[in-house]
Motif scaffolding. Structure first.
Motif, mmCIF file in Angstrom:
data_model
loop_
_atom_site.group_PDB
_atom_site.id
_atom_site.type_symbol
_atom_site.label_atom_id
_atom_site.label_comp_id
_atom_site.label_asym_id
_atom_site.label_seq_id
_atom_site.Cartn_x
_atom_site.Cartn_y
_atom_site.Cartn_z
ATOM 1 N N PRO A 1 10.665 7.316 -4.457
ATOM 2 C CA PRO A 1 9.781 7.009 -5.493
ATOM 3 C C PRO A 1 8.712 5.796 -5.361
ATOM 4 N N PHE A 2 7.788 5.800 -5.899
ATOM 5 C CA PHE A 2 6.830 4.984 -5.679
ATOM 6 C C PHE A 2 7.284 3.590 -6.070
ATOM 7 N N ILE A 3 6.869 2.474 -5.583
ATOM 8 C CA ILE A 3 7.281 1.188 -6.036
ATOM 9 C C ILE A 3 6.208 0.821 -7.209
ATOM 10 N N ASP A 4 5.076 1.072 -6.923
ATOM 11 C CA ASP A 4 4.272 0.917 -8.054
ATOM 12 C C ASP A 4 4.245 1.837 -9.210
ATOM 13 N N ARG A 5 4.605 0.767 -10.459
ATOM 14 C CA ARG A 5 4.975 1.775 -11.616
ATOM 15 C C ARG A 5 4.148 2.533 -12.083
ATOM 16 N N ALA A 6 2.835 2.239 -12.102
ATOM 17 C CA ALA A 6 1.831 3.365 -12.598
ATOM 18 C C ALA A 6 1.857 4.417 -11.798
ATOM 19 N N LEU A 7 2.101 4.416 -10.479
ATOM 20 C CA LEU A 7 2.009 5.808 -9.580
ATOM 21 C C LEU A 7 3.262 6.461 -9.994
ATOM 22 N N GLU A 8 4.635 5.616 -10.101
ATOM 23 C CA GLU A 8 5.813 6.127 -10.289
ATOM 24 C C GLU A 8 5.719 7.138 -11.591
ATOM 25 N N ARG A 9 5.189 6.308 -12.500
ATOM 26 C CA ARG A 9 4.950 6.950 -14.019
ATOM 27 C C ARG A 9 4.173 8.301 -14.001
ATOM 28 N N HIS B 1 0.944 -1.243 0.039
ATOM 29 C CA HIS B 1 0.174 -0.082 0.027
ATOM 30 C C HIS B 1 0.864 1.116 -0.131
ATOM 31 N N GLU B 2 0.702 2.169 -1.072
ATOM 32 C CA GLU B 2 1.521 3.390 -1.119
ATOM 33 C C GLU B 2 0.699 4.377 -1.261
ATOM 34 N N PRO B 3 0.413 5.010 -0.036
ATOM 35 C CA PRO B 3 -0.704 6.424 -0.044
ATOM 36 C C PRO B 3 0.114 7.601 -0.714
ATOM 37 N N ASP B 4 -0.770 8.328 -1.414
ATOM 38 C CA ASP B 4 -0.308 9.466 -2.200
ATOM 39 C C ASP B 4 -0.749 10.662 -1.323
ATOM 40 N N VAL B 5 -1.199 10.474 0.007
ATOM 41 C CA VAL B 5 -1.573 11.420 0.737
ATOM 42 C C VAL B 5 -0.632 11.201 2.047
ATOM 43 N N ILE B 6 0.090 11.954 2.519
ATOM 44 C CA ILE B 6 1.153 11.581 3.588
ATOM 45 C C ILE B 6 0.875 12.642 4.820
ATOM 46 N N ASP B 7 0.939 12.155 6.010
ATOM 47 C CA ASP B 7 0.670 13.219 6.969
ATOM 48 C C ASP B 7 2.655 13.434 7.436
ATOM 49 N N MET B 8 2.825 14.541 7.047
ATOM 50 C CA MET B 8 4.334 14.984 7.458
ATOM 51 C C MET B 8 4.227 15.287 8.884
ATOM 52 N N LEU B 9 3.439 15.582 9.698
ATOM 53 C CA LEU B 9 3.346 15.872 10.921
ATOM 54 C C LEU B 9 2.020 15.674 11.432
#
Length: 876
Positions: free
Chosen positions: A219-227, A192-200
């Motif tokens: 970088p994202f592990i998922d190639r579609a997200l990384e692309r 699971h690779e979220p694109d919304v990150i709680d920095m604090l």
């Protein structure tokens, strides 16, 4: 040391609207460039299947080369890979021909990665394309991009996860077999690779020194997200949301709130900094490599929690500053796109090695790597407070999946059902939205005339809340209510409700549904949800809000036997009735009144509020105001594009978007076929909605050689195999039927021209009729020559008669009765008689010419009448 680039600083203190552009893709089925050159897919597969046959229809103006290609766009490469190509040469000029080509695909796109098959094609899409180019002596081989006519079609490919595993075709090594034995029963799960990150998440105290919190992003592990992330480096769409609590303003020139340092120790996008006067500066690096920034022009308060939301969209940056429940908006658009790579270097919250931090506290900080709509937070806050506009806004965005909202019809249903329930209780404040389009000048001119019936009707609706006087139908519902609530006579009450429903009363249908739902039907005294659903569904078609809410619930859950789950249909049903909400109608009424009074800015703001709820009327009007107020072209594009995303868009919006695509095709040659295809799609949807202008535009494009969609041709009972003239004639006939029959319209004139041309061609195929046509042309020439000649002869004859009469009456009679002319007869009489004979000869010649001219005119008239009779025969 950190190298700090110099940058240009821009000062703004005004709020502007931020617009995004929706995009769509489609395939082109045919193409025609130069006259006499055409290529199109007569039949082509929709999916990637090995061995399928594509049938190409083409025509060349001279000797040409043609090709069919299959192109694979890999997720690992940015270039197109041609995996199949078949070329041939045609020497037949100006003749339609067909060519069948059997497609062959590489095995690597049919199987997924495995221990035995590591060479696969992770195709993003597969495109079937064909092209045509003229053959020139000494020229090299033709290419797709260098051809004069080209077409394409995107084929559906099986997802990588659903592809079968290819068995090994050769002996495998012992180590490979061992690895397979150890992993074959394992269950592979994607991380699971979220694109919304709680920095604090927990508050951070900042002392105003060089000690802050460092965050890195991988970088994202998922190639579609990384692309997608790599694509967004030069076209970013990100959001950073920060809570701060200031004890002091910056004790130096600049203090860091959040700043980004790249791998070369240079400042990168984005830097959010506090000044010594409480202002905020946003600094970015643009794609040209320069650093640019702008000052918001705000003074942040001390001892208060402040929310900073920074939105970056391509070249636009917007900062929303909120405290004391009031939001200030500051925005700027750079000349170049922002360069944004969050995996390069690190981010610092507060002070870092090269910049001190703020003196105060940091609250929660959230980072959206793929962006979020600037209205997300505020629309959700409003939705949590049951605000109708905010609920409709969230429901609309989730329905379409735009502006960062995920497409989720179930979430959209939850919002729309809430608005629907409120709309059913808003009857005391009901103002039905008035469907007045600002682009329709006739309606506006009628409204400006306060003595007109339409204006009085609008005022009556505004004052009375659009009350419907239904006469006997209301009486039937009233009697039913009386017998139900007062007399408790359910049998008689249901009889009256049935009579009202049979007369088209939505209230009667809804009441019958309630009876079935509560088991009060005397004929079947049990709970009958199926019968109740049918009554609710019928009432919802007439616009009954409460019935629509009930019917949509059954559709969204699919919990009723015989009713399949259809959340999308439920959302469409609820959206339709929610757009009749009284609060929305009141806002539309206020916006229209402001526009009629000349207050364009006030009308703009009110229409924007309504447009963000998904109301197509408001979206079309706000796009019109963007044009009137000379706002950015993105403003018009945004709302026209939004309006056509609705389930039943207004034809005017479709025509506007069609014009946009068509005129853009002339400036973007490389995408001309695609843009014209989009224009045809827009005009086709307008034509299907009954727009005469849409039909006329399709006729123009058909006459220019473009192929119309099959669904449009079927509407007019024509096929692609019919000649263009037949297609055009049938479309124009339908257009004329829709238009005002008493008016001369473009469709009627075009139809007359087509039918006249058709009739003349038929006449030219018959020798006698062709001779008649030539005789008619000669008759016109005769009439042009003879009629003026006859007029001239008539005038001369009149003058000669006057002279003769004067000569006869000029004789003087003496008193003794002797005629003096008689005395002179002996001397000059002979001369007079000779002149008289000459005059008689001339007179006879002119009379003969006049008679011959009359005969020629008569014959010419007969020819012309015969010609028009023949034309009418062919026309009718």
């Amino acid at each position: 040391m950190l190298a700090v680039h110099t940058f240009r600083l821009h000062f703004i203190d005004i709020s502007i609207f931020h617009f995004t552009q929706g995009q769509a893709t489609s395939s082109s089925q045919s193409g025609e460039s130069l006259p006499g050159n055409f290529i199109g897919f007569d039949s082509a597969p929709d999916k990637v299947v090995d061995g399928t046959v594509v049938r190409v229809r083409y025509r060349c103006s001279r000797r040409c080369q043609l090709a069919v290609e299959v192109v694979v766009v890999s997720t690992l490469k940015k270039t197109d890979l041609v995996v199949f190509r078949r070329k041939w040469i045609s020497s037949a000029a100006r003749v339609y021909r067909f060519q069948q080509v059997r497609l062959s695909f590489p095995p690597s796109i049919f199987s997924k990665h495995s221990l035995f098959n590591k060479r696969i094609a992770e195709a993003e899409n597969v495109t079937l394309r064909a092209w045509l180019d003229h053959l020139h002596d000494g020229s090299g081989a033709g290419t797709y991009h260098g051809s004069i006519v080209r077409i394409y079609k995107v084929l559906q490919i099986m997802p990588l996860s659903k592809r079968p595993t290819k068995p090994p075709t050769e002996c495998i090594s012992w180590s490979t077999r061992l690895m397979w034995q150890m992993t074959r029963n394992g269950i592979h799960q994607c991380p699971h690779e979220p694109d919304v990150i709680d920095m604090l998440k927990f508050p951070l105290a900042s002392t105003g020194e060089h000690f802050g919190l460092v965050r890195r992003f991988q970088p994202f592990i998922d190639r579609a997200l990384e692309r997608a992330r790599l694509h967004a480096v030069t076209q970013p769409s990100v959001t950073v949301s920060v809570w701060i609590y200031l004890l002091k303003w910056c004790h130096k020139n600049l203090c860091g709130i959040i700043h980004h340092v790249d791998g070369k120790n240079l400042y990168d996008s984005v830097l959010m900094q506090l000044t010594d006067t409480g202002d905020v500066i946003i600094q970015t690096r643009v794609t040209t490599g320069e650093d640019e920034a702008f000052r918001a022009g705000v003074v942040l308060p001390l001892w208060k929690w402040i929310r900073l939301d920074c939105y970056i969209q391509d070249s636009k940056v917007r900062l929303n500053v909120t405290w004391d429940e009031k939001t200030r908006i500051y925005a700027y658009k750079f000349q170049d796109s922002v360069h944004y790579d969050d995996t390069d270097g690190y981010f610092v919250i507060g002070g870092g090695k090269y910049m001190p931090g703020i003196h105060g506290y940091f609250g929660p900080i959230r980072y959206y790597r793929f962006g979020t709509d600037e209205g997300h937070i505020y629309s959700l806050i409003g939705a949590s407070g049951d605000n109708r506009f905010a609920l409709m806004h969230a429901g609309y965005k989730h329905t379409q999946g735009i502006d960062g909202f995920p497409k989720d019809v179930d979430m959209a249903y939850s919002y729309y059902s809430n608005v629907g329930a409120q709309s059913s209780t808003d009857s005391s404040k009901q103002y039905t939205p008035e469907h007045i389009y600002l682009s329709n000048r006739e309606d506006l001119n009628t409204l400006r005339d306060q003595t007109s019936d339409v204006f009085e009707y609008v005022k009556f609706r505004a004052a009375e809340g659009d009350v419907k006087f239904q006469g006997s139908v209301d009486a039937l519902n009233g009697l039913g209510w009386y017998h139900d609530s007062i007399l408790k006579d359910h049998k008689t009450a249901m009889k009256y409700f049935k009579q009202a429903a049979l007369n088209g009363s939505d209230d009667g249908m809804f009441n019958l549904g309630i009876y079935h739902l509560n088991g009060k039907n005397p004929d079947s005294p049990w709970r009958n949800e199926t019968a109740a659903f049918q009554q609710f569904l019928n009432a919802s078609r007439f616009g009954h809000v409460a019935a629509a809410v009930e019917a949509a619930w059954y559709l969204s859950t699919g919990n009723l036997e015989g009713v399949s789950q259809d959340a999308e249909r439920a959302v469409i049903m609820l959206k339709k009735v929610c757009e009749q909400n009284g609060h929305l109608g009141f806002m539309i009424r206020e916006a229209l009144q402001a526009y009629l009074q000349g207050s364009r800015q006030e009308a703009f703001v009110k229409y924007v509020l309504a447009a963000e709820t998904g109301l197509g009327l408001a979206q079309s009007n706000i796009a019109h105001l963007c044009e009137e107020l000379n706002l950015s072209y993105d403003c018009q594009w945004r709302y026209h594009n939004y309006s056509i995303l609705n389930y039943a868009p207004h034809p005017s919006a479709l025509l506007k978007m069609g014009d946009h695509y068509y005129y853009s095709s002339s400036t973007r040659k490389e995408d001309s076929l695609f843009l014209v295809g989009r224009a045809i799609s827009m005009y086709s949807r307008a034509a299907l909605a009954g727009s005469p202008q849409g039909m006329y535009n399709l006729v123009i494009l058909a006459q220019r050689g473009y192929v119309l969609p099959l669904r449009v041709l079927s509407l007019f009972n024509v096929t692609r195999h019919d000649e263009t003239e037949i297609q055009v004639e049938k479309i124009l006939k339908r257009c004329v039927e829709i238009e005002d029959e008493d008016a001369v319209t473009p469709c009627s004139l075009a139809l007359l021209g087509v039918q006249m041309g058709k009739a003349l061609r038929k006449m030219s195929q018959n020798g006698a009729q062709l001779l008649l046509a030539y005789a008619s042309l000669l008759s016109v020439f005769v009439i042009i020559v003879i009629v003026p000649l006859q007029i001239c002869l008539g005038q001369r004859d009149s003058s000669c008669r006057v002279i003769e009469l004067r000569s006869r009456t000029s004789s003087v009679i003496r008193g003794d009765g002797v005629n003096l002319n008689r005395v002179q007869d002996g001397i000059t009489g002979g001369t007079y008689r000779a002149a008289g004979n000459l005059w008689l000869t001339t007179l006879n010649g002119e009379r003969w010419l006049r008679q011959a001219g009359d005969l020629a005119v008569t014959l010419s008239g007969v020819c012309l009448c015969a010609l028009w009779t023949t034309l009418l025969y062919h026309l009718l």
